[in-house]
Design a protein around this motif. Structure first.
Motif, short mmCIF file in Angstrom:
data_model
loop_
_atom_site.label_atom_id
_atom_site.label_comp_id
_atom_site.label_asym_id
_atom_site.label_seq_id
_atom_site.Cartn_x
_atom_site.Cartn_y
_atom_site.Cartn_z
N ARG A 94 0.85 -1.20 0.00
CA ARG A 94 0.00 0.00 0.00
C ARG A 94 0.88 1.25 0.00
N GLY A 95 1.95 1.23 0.79
CA GLY A 95 2.88 2.36 0.81
C GLY A 95 3.55 2.57 -0.54
N LEU A 96 3.94 1.47 -1.20
CA LEU A 96 4.55 1.58 -2.53
C LEU A 96 3.53 2.12 -3.53
N ALA A 97 2.28 1.69 -3.42
CA ALA A 97 1.23 2.22 -4.30
C ALA A 97 1.06 3.73 -4.07
N GLN A 98 1.14 4.16 -2.82
CA GLN A 98 1.03 5.60 -2.52
C GLN A 98 2.19 6.37 -3.15
#
Length: 173
Positions: A94-98
């Motif tokens: 999720r952090g990488l997607a952000q």
């Protein structure tokens, strides 16, 4: 009286695009940064959604998309990993997607939103590593990604200019 809805590419006014399962899904073509284009306009091929990949494949595919200046599409790869991966890794993906969405917004000229998402993603990947995750999962340099994201956020805020999606793309490994 004529139609009140204008030209909708042959679709009835108010009709929603749907996928094969009947879920609402915008079928308009998109540009390289994921912005919708008018129906019938040439666009870039969309990233398939819901693809289950090995983590190493996700990293490699996302990097190729980032290198091509397509952070919106890289975000889709990370989102698939977030939704299909093990629970203990979801915060990482999720952090990488952000981070990818932050670059997308910064490249679209949305300086405030881009900077906010870049910082949120940077905090998420560092927090994941601090909470017992690896600092280099699947060979990714999370500390380096967090530094990259914070630096890009600062740059776009200082200049007010859109980021170059390809030239500003991070190295995941």
């Amino acid at each position: 009286m004529g139609s009140t809805g204008g030209d909708s590419g042959g679709r009835s006014v108010g009709a929603r695009d749907r996928d094969e399962e009947g879920r609402a899904r915008n079928a308009r073509p998109r540009d390289g940064l994921g912005r919708p284009l008018p129906y019938g306009a040439p666009g870039v091929e969309r990233q398939p959604e819901g693809v289950v990949r090995a983590p190493e494949e996700s990293v490699a595919e996302a990097q190729a998309l980032l290198d091509a200046g397509k952070p919106f599409h890289a975000h889709e790869v990370f989102e698939d990993a977030w939704k299909s991966g093990p629970e203990e890794e979801r915060a990482l993906w999720r952090g990488l997607a952000q981070l990818a969405v932050g670059l997308t917004h910064a490249a679209r000229g949305n300086v405030t939103g881009g900077a906010r998402l870049l910082r949120r993603g940077a905090a998420a990947v560092q927090e994941w590593a601090a909470d017992g995750g690896e600092a280099r999962p699947y060979g990714m340099d999370l500390d380096g990604l967090a530094r990259w994201a914070r630096g890009l956020a600062q740059d776009v805020e200082l200049t007010g200019a859109a980021a170059d999606a390809r030239g500003s793309a991070p190295r995941l490994r």
